[in-house]
Motif scaffolding. Structure first.
Motif, PDB file in Angstrom:
ATOM      1  N   THR A  93      21.439   7.722 -24.951  1.00 32.14           N
ATOM      2  CA  THR A  93      20.163   7.665 -25.497  1.00 32.14           C
ATOM      3  C   THR A  93      19.927   8.786 -26.795  1.00 32.14           C
ATOM      4  OG1 THR A  93      19.299   7.507 -23.245  1.00 32.14           O
ATOM      5  CG2 THR A  93      17.592   8.534 -24.860  1.00 32.14           C
ATOM      6  N   PHE A  94      20.779   9.596 -26.767  1.00 31.84           N
ATOM      7  CA  PHE A  94      20.752  10.758 -27.908  1.00 31.84           C
ATOM      8  C   PHE A  94      21.363   9.936 -29.348  1.00 31.84           C
ATOM      9  CE2 PHE A  94      23.621  13.582 -30.289  1.00 31.84           C
ATOM     10  CZ  PHE A  94      22.767  14.089 -30.847  1.00 31.84           C
ATOM     11  N   TRP A  95      22.290   9.145 -28.854  1.00 32.88           N
ATOM     12  CA  TRP A  95      22.935   8.458 -30.166  1.00 32.88           C
ATOM     13  C   TRP A  95      21.933   7.385 -30.571  1.00 32.88           C
ATOM     14  CZ3 TRP A  95      25.765  11.341 -33.065  1.00 32.88           C
ATOM     15  CH2 TRP A  95      26.705  12.099 -32.478  1.00 32.88           C
ATOM     16  N   LYS A  96      21.177   6.678 -29.786  1.00 37.76           N
ATOM     17  CA  LYS A  96      20.157   5.804 -30.216  1.00 37.76           C
ATOM     18  C   LYS A  96      18.970   6.403 -30.906  1.00 37.76           C
ATOM     19  CE  LYS A  96      21.216   1.998 -27.147  1.00 37.76           C
ATOM     20  NZ  LYS A  96      21.456   0.873 -28.065  1.00 37.76           N
ATOM     21  N   LEU A  97      18.518   7.536 -30.314  1.00 33.36           N
ATOM     22  CA  LEU A  97      17.476   8.406 -31.161  1.00 33.36           C
ATOM     23  C   LEU A  97      17.799   9.023 -32.307  1.00 33.36           C
ATOM     24  CD1 LEU A  97      15.780   9.994 -27.737  1.00 33.36           C
ATOM     25  CD2 LEU A  97      14.869   7.927 -29.169  1.00 33.36           C
ATOM     26  N   THR A  98      19.262   9.478 -32.421  1.00 31.21           N
ATOM     27  CA  THR A  98      19.807   9.862 -33.805  1.00 31.21           C
ATOM     28  C   THR A  98      19.605   8.906 -34.728  1.00 31.21           C
ATOM     29  OG1 THR A  98      21.053  11.653 -32.346  1.00 31.21           O
ATOM     30  CG2 THR A  98      21.441  11.167 -34.706  1.00 31.21           C
ATOM     31  N   ASP A  99      20.156   7.728 -34.461  1.00 34.27           N
ATOM     32  CA  ASP A  99      20.210   6.448 -35.288  1.00 34.27           C
ATOM     33  C   ASP A  99      18.951   6.224 -36.040  1.00 34.27           C
ATOM     34  OD1 ASP A  99      22.968   6.467 -34.969  1.00 34.27           O
ATOM     35  OD2 ASP A  99      22.888   4.824 -33.498  1.00 34.27           O
ATOM     36  N   VAL A 100      17.863   6.295 -35.193  1.00 34.58           N
ATOM     37  CA  VAL A 100      16.532   6.045 -35.651  1.00 34.58           C
ATOM     38  C   VAL A 100      15.873   7.146 -36.274  1.00 34.58           C
ATOM     39  CG1 VAL A 100      16.310   3.861 -34.102  1.00 34.58           C
ATOM     40  CG2 VAL A 100      15.422   6.133 -33.413  1.00 34.58           C
ATOM     41  N   GLY A 101      16.315   8.376 -36.403  1.00 33.36           N
ATOM     42  CA  GLY A 101      15.792   9.621 -36.862  1.00 33.36           C
ATOM     43  C   GLY A 101      14.809  10.271 -36.133  1.00 33.36           C
ATOM     44  N   LEU A 102      14.677  10.017 -34.636  1.00 33.39           N
ATOM     45  CA  LEU A 102      13.963  10.877 -33.735  1.00 33.39           C
ATOM     46  C   LEU A 102      14.425  12.013 -33.170  1.00 33.39           C
ATOM     47  CD1 LEU A 102      12.416   7.897 -31.733  1.00 33.39           C
ATOM     48  CD2 LEU A 102      11.125   9.324 -33.521  1.00 33.39           C
ATOM     49  N   LEU A 103      15.676  12.342 -33.360  1.00 38.96           N
ATOM     50  CA  LEU A 103      16.553  13.400 -33.083  1.00 38.96           C
ATOM     51  C   LEU A 103      17.454  13.832 -34.137  1.00 38.96           C
ATOM     52  CD1 LEU A 103      17.258  13.397 -29.172  1.00 38.96           C
ATOM     53  CD2 LEU A 103      15.440  14.627 -30.202  1.00 38.96           C
ATOM     54  N   THR A 104      17.624  15.087 -34.243  1.00 46.60           N
ATOM     55  CA  THR A 104      18.799  15.401 -35.261  1.00 46.60           C
ATOM     56  C   THR A 104      19.734  16.448 -34.740  1.00 46.60           C
ATOM     57  OG1 THR A 104      17.468  17.112 -36.125  1.00 46.60           O
ATOM     58  CG2 THR A 104      17.171  15.164 -37.302  1.00 46.60           C
ATOM     59  N   LEU A 105      20.861  16.505 -35.017  1.00 46.14           N
ATOM     60  CA  LEU A 105      21.955  17.409 -34.377  1.00 46.14           C
ATOM     61  C   LEU A 105      21.639  18.750 -34.620  1.00 46.14           C
ATOM     62  CD1 LEU A 105      25.040  15.408 -35.664  1.00 46.14           C
ATOM     63  CD2 LEU A 105      24.287  15.534 -33.415  1.00 46.14           C
ATOM     64  N   LEU A 106      21.767  19.512 -33.588  1.00 50.36           N
ATOM     65  CA  LEU A 106      21.502  21.011 -33.841  1.00 50.36           C
ATOM     66  C   LEU A 106      22.532  21.823 -34.631  1.00 50.36           C
ATOM     67  CD1 LEU A 106      20.419  21.932 -30.342  1.00 50.36           C
ATOM     68  CD2 LEU A 106      18.768  21.446 -32.160  1.00 50.36           C
ATOM     69  N   ALA A 107      22.334  22.732 -35.322  1.00 50.16           N
ATOM     70  CA  ALA A 107      23.135  23.503 -36.059  1.00 50.16           C
ATOM     71  C   ALA A 107      24.480  23.864 -35.102  1.00 50.16           C
ATOM     72  CB  ALA A 107      22.882  24.701 -36.600  1.00 50.16           C
ATOM     73  N   PRO A 108      25.720  23.850 -35.175  1.00 49.60           N
ATOM     74  CA  PRO A 108      26.965  24.089 -34.651  1.00 49.60           C
ATOM     75  C   PRO A 108      26.787  25.626 -33.933  1.00 49.60           C
ATOM     76  CG  PRO A 108      27.739  23.121 -36.308  1.00 49.60           C
ATOM     77  CD  PRO A 108      26.177  23.464 -36.690  1.00 49.60           C
ATOM     78  N   MET A 109      26.989  25.799 -32.665  1.00 49.14           N
ATOM     79  CA  MET A 109      26.803  27.196 -31.998  1.00 49.14           C
ATOM     80  C   MET A 109      28.331  27.783 -32.279  1.00 49.14           C
ATOM     81  SD  MET A 109      24.653  26.285 -28.727  1.00 49.14           S
ATOM     82  CE  MET A 109      24.512  28.030 -28.103  1.00 49.14           C
ATOM     83  N   PRO A 110      28.284  29.289 -32.778  1.00 53.31           N
ATOM     84  CA  PRO A 110      29.437  29.880 -32.786  1.00 53.31           C
ATOM     85  C   PRO A 110      30.016  30.209 -31.438  1.00 53.31           C
ATOM     86  CG  PRO A 110      27.628  31.389 -33.363  1.00 53.31           C
ATOM     87  CD  PRO A 110      26.976  29.868 -33.177  1.00 53.31           C
ATOM     88  N   LEU A 111      31.483  30.461 -31.458  1.00 50.75           N
ATOM     89  CA  LEU A 111      32.072  30.655 -30.034  1.00 50.75           C
ATOM     90  C   LEU A 111      31.749  32.033 -29.753  1.00 50.75           C
ATOM     91  CD1 LEU A 111      35.464  28.890 -30.392  1.00 50.75           C
ATOM     92  CD2 LEU A 111      33.526  28.295 -28.957  1.00 50.75           C
ATOM     93  N   PRO A 112      31.585  32.507 -28.555  1.00 49.46           N
ATOM     94  CA  PRO A 112      31.205  33.876 -28.412  1.00 49.46           C
ATOM     95  C   PRO A 112      32.466  34.875 -28.746  1.00 49.46           C
ATOM     96  CG  PRO A 112      31.547  32.586 -26.363  1.00 49.46           C
ATOM     97  CD  PRO A 112      31.539  31.742 -27.451  1.00 49.46           C
ATOM     98  N   GLN A 113      32.165  36.100 -28.768  1.00 45.40           N
ATOM     99  CA  GLN A 113      33.428  37.058 -29.290  1.00 45.40           C
ATOM    100  C   GLN A 113      34.328  37.193 -28.301  1.00 45.40           C
ATOM    101  OE1 GLN A 113      33.967  38.934 -31.875  1.00 45.40           O
ATOM    102  NE2 GLN A 113      32.024  38.446 -33.162  1.00 45.40           N
ATOM    103  N   SER A 114      33.866  37.312 -27.079  1.00 46.72           N
ATOM    104  CA  SER A 114      34.939  37.272 -25.813  1.00 46.72           C
ATOM    105  C   SER A 114      34.397  35.958 -24.999  1.00 46.72           C
ATOM    106  CB  SER A 114      34.603  38.641 -25.125  1.00 46.72           C
ATOM    107  OG  SER A 114      33.564  38.663 -24.411  1.00 46.72           O
ATOM    108  N   ILE A 115      35.445  35.065 -24.935  1.00 45.10           N
ATOM    109  CA  ILE A 115      35.182  34.028 -24.237  1.00 45.10           C
ATOM    110  C   ILE A 115      35.091  34.148 -22.546  1.00 45.10           C
ATOM    111  CG2 ILE A 115      36.046  31.568 -23.697  1.00 45.10           C
ATOM    112  CD1 ILE A 115      37.089  31.562 -26.571  1.00 45.10           C
ATOM    113  N   PRO A 116      34.018  33.867 -21.853  1.00 41.48           N
ATOM    114  CA  PRO A 116      34.184  34.146 -20.433  1.00 41.48           C
ATOM    115  C   PRO A 116      35.150  32.908 -19.766  1.00 41.48           C
ATOM    116  CG  PRO A 116      31.977  33.262 -21.115  1.00 41.48           C
ATOM    117  CD  PRO A 116      32.899  33.576 -22.387  1.00 41.48           C
ATOM    118  N   PRO A 117      35.432  33.484 -18.417  1.00 46.27           N
ATOM    119  CA  PRO A 117      36.073  32.524 -17.716  1.00 46.27           C
ATOM    120  C   PRO A 117      35.596  31.237 -17.557  1.00 46.27           C
ATOM    121  CG  PRO A 117      35.717  34.513 -16.637  1.00 46.27           C
ATOM    122  CD  PRO A 117      34.980  34.748 -17.845  1.00 46.27           C
TER     123      PRO A 117
END
Length: 63
Positions: A6-30
Motif C-alpha cells: 500500500t505504501f509503495w502504491k501511494l508513493t507512486d501516485v504522490g499521496l505519500l512521501t518518504l520521511l527523512a532518514p532517521m539517524p542511528l542512536p549514539q548507543s544502540i540498545p539491545p
C-alpha cells in the motif's frame, strides 16, 4: 494487500512521501534490530509492515 505494498502504491501516485532518514542512536540498545528495514523512514529498527506511524498516515488518507 500488505502495508508495504500500500505504501509503495501511494508513493507512486504522490499521496505519500518518504520521511527523512532517521539517524542511528549514539548507543544502540539491545532490542534495536539492524536486520529489519522500514522503507517509510528509510532506516533500520522495524519492518515497514509493522510501522504504526505509516498505518496511521494511510488511515488519515482514507478518512
Amino acid at each position: 494487500m500488505s502495508l508495504s505494498q500500500t505504501f509503495w502504491k501511494l508513493t507512486d501516485v504522490g499521496l505519500l512521501t518518504l520521511l527523512a532518514p532517521m539517524p542511528l542512536p549514539q548507543s544502540i540498545p539491545p532490542q534495536f534490530r539492524m536486520d529489519l528495514h522500514c522503507a517509510y523512514h528509510q532506516g533500520p529498527r522495524h519492518e515497514t509492515d509493522r510501522y504504526t506511524t505509516l498505518r496511521h498516515a494511510i488511515q488519515d488518507l482514507i478518512d
